[in-house]
Scaffold this motif. Structure first.
Motif, PDB file in Angstrom:
ATOM      1  N   UNK A   1       0.305  -1.424   0.335  1.00  0.00           N
ATOM      2  CA  UNK A   1       0.106   0.081  -0.143  1.00  0.00           C
ATOM      3  C   UNK A   1       0.712   1.042   0.360  1.00  0.00           C
ATOM      4  N   UNK A   2       1.702   1.942   0.920  1.00  0.00           N
ATOM      5  CA  UNK A   2       2.333   2.601   1.291  1.00  0.00           C
ATOM      6  C   UNK A   2       3.820   2.594  -0.352  1.00  0.00           C
ATOM      7  N   UNK A   3       4.031   1.395  -0.678  1.00  0.00           N
ATOM      8  CA  UNK A   3       4.890   1.772  -2.485  1.00  0.00           C
ATOM      9  C   UNK A   3       3.654   1.943  -3.270  1.00  0.00           C
ATOM     10  N   UNK A   4       2.372   1.640  -3.212  1.00  0.00           N
ATOM     11  CA  UNK A   4       1.419   2.136  -4.299  1.00  0.00           C
ATOM     12  C   UNK A   4       1.659   3.850  -3.645  1.00  0.00           C
ATOM     13  N   UNK A   5       1.477   4.240  -2.652  1.00  0.00           N
ATOM     14  CA  UNK A   5       1.176   5.734  -2.794  1.00  0.00           C
ATOM     15  C   UNK A   5       2.933   6.726  -3.175  1.00  0.00           C
ATOM     16  N   UNK A   6       3.805   5.868  -2.763  1.00  0.00           N
ATOM     17  CA  UNK A   6       4.866   6.331  -3.446  1.00  0.00           C
ATOM     18  C   UNK A   6       4.891   5.963  -5.328  1.00  0.00           C
ATOM     19  N   UNK A   7       4.597   5.769  -5.863  1.00  0.00           N
ATOM     20  CA  UNK A   7       4.421   5.783  -6.882  1.00  0.00           C
ATOM     21  C   UNK A   7       3.944   6.209  -7.728  1.00  0.00           C
ATOM     22  N   UNK A   8       2.584   6.553  -7.157  1.00  0.00           N
ATOM     23  CA  UNK A   8       1.466   7.839  -7.414  1.00  0.00           C
ATOM     24  C   UNK A   8       2.198   8.697  -7.200  1.00  0.00           C
ATOM     25  N   UNK A   9       3.036   9.050  -6.127  1.00  0.00           N
ATOM     26  CA  UNK A   9       3.885  10.871  -6.391  1.00  0.00           C
ATOM     27  C   UNK A   9       4.815  10.669  -7.657  1.00  0.00           C
ATOM     28  N   UNK A  10       5.775   9.202  -8.181  1.00  0.00           N
ATOM     29  CA  UNK A  10       6.238   9.868  -9.200  1.00  0.00           C
ATOM     30  C   UNK A  10       5.470  10.484 -10.965  1.00  0.00           C
ATOM     31  N   UNK A  11       4.430   9.094 -10.521  1.00  0.00           N
ATOM     32  CA  UNK A  11       3.407   9.140 -12.021  1.00  0.00           C
ATOM     33  C   UNK A  11       3.290  10.898 -12.220  1.00  0.00           C
ATOM     34  N   UNK A  12       3.201  10.761 -10.841  1.00  0.00           N
ATOM     35  CA  UNK A  12       1.988  12.415 -11.150  1.00  0.00           C
ATOM     36  C   UNK A  12       3.545  13.413 -12.367  1.00  0.00           C
ATOM     37  N   UNK A  13       4.677  12.923 -12.268  1.00  0.00           N
ATOM     38  CA  UNK A  13       6.132  14.166 -12.522  1.00  0.00           C
ATOM     39  C   UNK A  13       6.197  14.827 -11.146  1.00  0.00           C
ATOM     40  N   UNK A  14       6.998  15.864 -12.171  1.00  0.00           N
ATOM     41  CA  UNK A  14       7.245  17.267 -11.102  1.00  0.00           C
ATOM     42  C   UNK A  14       8.543  16.116 -10.352  1.00  0.00           C
ATOM     43  N   UNK A  15       8.935  17.405  -9.605  1.00  0.00           N
ATOM     44  CA  UNK A  15       9.649  16.792  -8.324  1.00  0.00           C
ATOM     45  C   UNK A  15       9.064  17.213  -6.568  1.00  0.00           C
ATOM     46  N   UNK A  16       7.430  16.767  -6.997  1.00  0.00           N
ATOM     47  CA  UNK A  16       7.640  16.646  -5.427  1.00  0.00           C
ATOM     48  C   UNK A  16       8.486  16.346  -4.685  1.00  0.00           C
ATOM     49  N   UNK A  17       8.603  17.095  -3.162  1.00  0.00           N
ATOM     50  CA  UNK A  17       8.790  16.532  -2.081  1.00  0.00           C
ATOM     51  C   UNK A  17       8.433  14.422  -1.447  1.00  0.00           C
ATOM     52  N   UNK A  18       8.935  13.731  -1.125  1.00  0.00           N
ATOM     53  CA  UNK A  18       8.394  12.928  -0.148  1.00  0.00           C
ATOM     54  C   UNK A  18       8.486  12.551   1.296  1.00  0.00           C
ATOM     55  N   UNK A  19       7.581  13.549   2.473  1.00  0.00           N
ATOM     56  CA  UNK A  19       8.003  12.826   4.255  1.00  0.00           C
ATOM     57  C   UNK A  19       7.396  11.413   3.746  1.00  0.00           C
ATOM     58  N   UNK A  20       8.281  11.031   4.749  1.00  0.00           N
ATOM     59  CA  UNK A  20       7.695   9.421   4.780  1.00  0.00           C
ATOM     60  C   UNK A  20       7.612   9.506   5.900  1.00  0.00           C
TER      61      UNK A  20
END
Lengths: 308, 242
Positions: B55-74
């Motif tokens: 589930x968490x991996x899916x969230x990471x992939x969806x951020x990547x799929x949106x493009x850009x360079x949005x930072x990711x806080x885990x």
């Protein structure tokens, strides 16, 4: 008695790390880096009254595989269970960084990783754990640079703990019947959750849950081989040629693959339930098959993929 | 510090975080200047199961799929990996590796990844979450560990009181924030008595090392003296031969 056999005829399970390297690579081609004569030993073991090893249980270097340059690392499963300590881990990190940095400059295009490990060395728990994290990052960077990282598992310590996680970060995974791959060891689960959750003395159960055949059938390993060093060599030669790249598309495919496994088999608590759902005939007798019979089985569709 | 307090203190300008199915969270926070930061995590001191990991991996992939360079806080308050026969049978090692690869690749794709360790994390769950980020921030309550001392005592056959004594002189094996900071696993410690928004901004704006800096940090802090020189020497010699 194994010493009387030519290196490639030896049994992988019985062979030492150095014997495996000798039989896996082209004869006489191995050049060790930071070998035992350099005495790169763990400084942390003496306070636990343990004797160190001159190579800290990991042999690294380069050589030829079927005429092609490769980098190679082999864990000695008989030294502290092949566990990752500070020096042991740093040697592997360095080797993987060498692969990454050399990828575009005519260096070796593949790394062979002969895992034989119980996981983090608890006497060096923090530095061992951190080394595993650095190894994962180095594998990812090497793969992105185009390097094929091939995991070969079939030793007596298996690939447990962080070693199991490292295995699944590689481009391809080769296993034999003896290969056991998992995160928490059966003893640890039994100690924490009770014997009814996992009876670690039940060897057949341990083998069904963590063993090479289960991993191969579910897609947790890409190639199943018989137990000789030569068999691992043949598989490595074949696999370095067409290793999947690590891209976003690869990980999207892995996301789908692992979600599908949960959908298909998420209720299973023992391997025969998976084998039955996968449509294998006679799922209760998987352990009785010879290697040749197992290799002749039609594999379920999820067994073969580029999604790792 | 509770999850709600943590998020509120980091994002006074606004945030929207949803609960997932298995003690996971996902959403976004807004900085003062309006830019968005993606928030994902595993919370409630929950063991990391195969179900939560994917589930968490899916969230990471969806951020990547949106493009850009949005930072990711885990956001991390987990336990160890889930200890269950079923999870191991289904390949827990693959699920944890998948999550770790997703976070590592996100960083290489330009998403600055920042672990916020505000509770527990142990063993394989620590590797797959907090340690898979580029920058690991620890709150004072953070309790990272590889293995607890009683378990280390059982395996090493050393009495607990001797281990406790040994732990005072070396950070190499003992659980806790101090030793994991000393070896270079934790990048920075936050001061919970001050607003976290400003401390987050500092982390977001700090220059990033091109490659994994943790062995060099451990050397600088004198907590891990051999990893950096050994890795450097092998890296140099492995490419020099032949």
């Amino acid at each position: 008695m194994t010493g009387l056999l030519p290196a490639h005829e030896q049994d992988w399970y019985e062979a030492s790390a150095r014997e495996r390297i000798a039989g896996l690579l082209d004869p006489g081609s191995f050049v060790e880096v930071l070998g035992p004569e350099q005495r790169a030993m763990s400084p942390h073991l003496a306070q636990f009254d343990l004797t160190g090893a001159f190579d800290d249980g990991l042999v690294v270097g380069r050589g030829l595989l079927d005429g092609k340059a490769v980098l190679i690392a082999a864990q000695e499963g008989r030294f502290l269970g092949g566990a990752f300590g500070e020096v042991h881990g740093a040697k592997l990190v360095g080797l993987l960084r060498a692969a990454r940095d050399g990828a575009k400059e005519g260096g070796p295009q593949s790394v062979l990783l002969l895992l034989d490990t119980g996981g983090v060395r608890l006497q060096e728990a923090n530095v061992g754990e951190l080394a595993i994290s650095e190894i994962i990052r180095a594998i990812v960077e090497a793969r992105i640079a185009g390097i094929a990282v091939i995991a070969l598992v079939g030793g007596r310590s298996g690939a447990f703990g962080g070693g199991g996680i490292v295995t699944a970060c590689c481009s391809r995974i080769v296993v034999s019947e003896h290969a056991r791959i998992s995160v928490s060891g059966p003893e640890v689960i039994e100690t924490n959750k009770g014997v009814e959750e996992f009876d670690s003395k039940d060897r057949a159960l341990v083998w069904r849950v963590t063993g090479g055949r289960t991993r191969r059938l579910t897609g947790g390993a890409d190639r199943y081989v018989k137990g000789r060093v030569q068999d691992f060599r043949d598989a490595a030669i074949a696999l370095v040629e067409k290793a999947p790249p690590l891209t976003i598309a690869t990980l999207q495919a892995e996301q789908r693959r692992l979600a599908e496994r949960l959908r298909l088999y998420g209720d299973a608590k023992d391997a025969p339930e998976i084998w039955e759902k996968a449509g294998l005939s006679d799922p209760t007798h998987m352990a009785d098959l010879t290697d040749d019979q197992f290799l002749a089985l039609p594999m379920p569709k999820e067994a073969d993929h580029d999604a790792r | 510090m509770t999850l709600d307090d943590l998020i509120a203190s980091m994002f006074p300008a606004g945030h929207a975080v949803k609960r997932g199915l298995r003690s996971t969270v996902h959403g976004a926070g807004r900085l003062e200047d309006g830019t968005e930061v993606a928030l994902i995590g595993i919370v409630d001191r929950t063991p990391l199961t195969i179900d939560a990991a994917i589930e968490v991996a899916g969230y990471v992939l969806s951020v990547i799929e949106k493009g850009g360079t949005t930072p990711i806080l885990v956001l991390v308050d987990t336990a160890s990996q889930n200890m269950a026969r079923r999870d191991e049978l289904l390949g827990l090692n693959e699920y944890l590796a998948h999550l770790s690869k997703c976070l590592t690749l996100a960083a290489l794709e330009g998403h600055r990844t920042i672990g916020i360790l505000y509770g527990h994390a142990a063993a394989g769950a620590l590797i797959a979450t907090a340690l898979s980020t580029q920058v690991l921030v620890a709150l004072p309550d953070a309790e990272p560990s590889v293995m607890d001392l009683p378990s280390i005592s059982r395996v090493t056959k050393l009495p607990l009181d001797k281990l406790t004594e040994l732990a005072k002189s070396t950070p190499v094996f003992a659980p806790g924030l101090e030793p994991l900071f000393a070896v270079g696993a934790v990048t920075v410690r936050w001061d919970a008595t001050k607003p976290l928004a400003a401390q987050l901004l500092t982390v977001l704006q700090a220059p990033l090392a091109q490659h994994d800096p943790r062995d060099a940090i451990g050397l600088e802090r004198k907590g891990r003296l051999l990893a950096a020189p050994i890795a450097a020497r092998v890296a140099m010699e492995a490419n020099a031969h032949g």
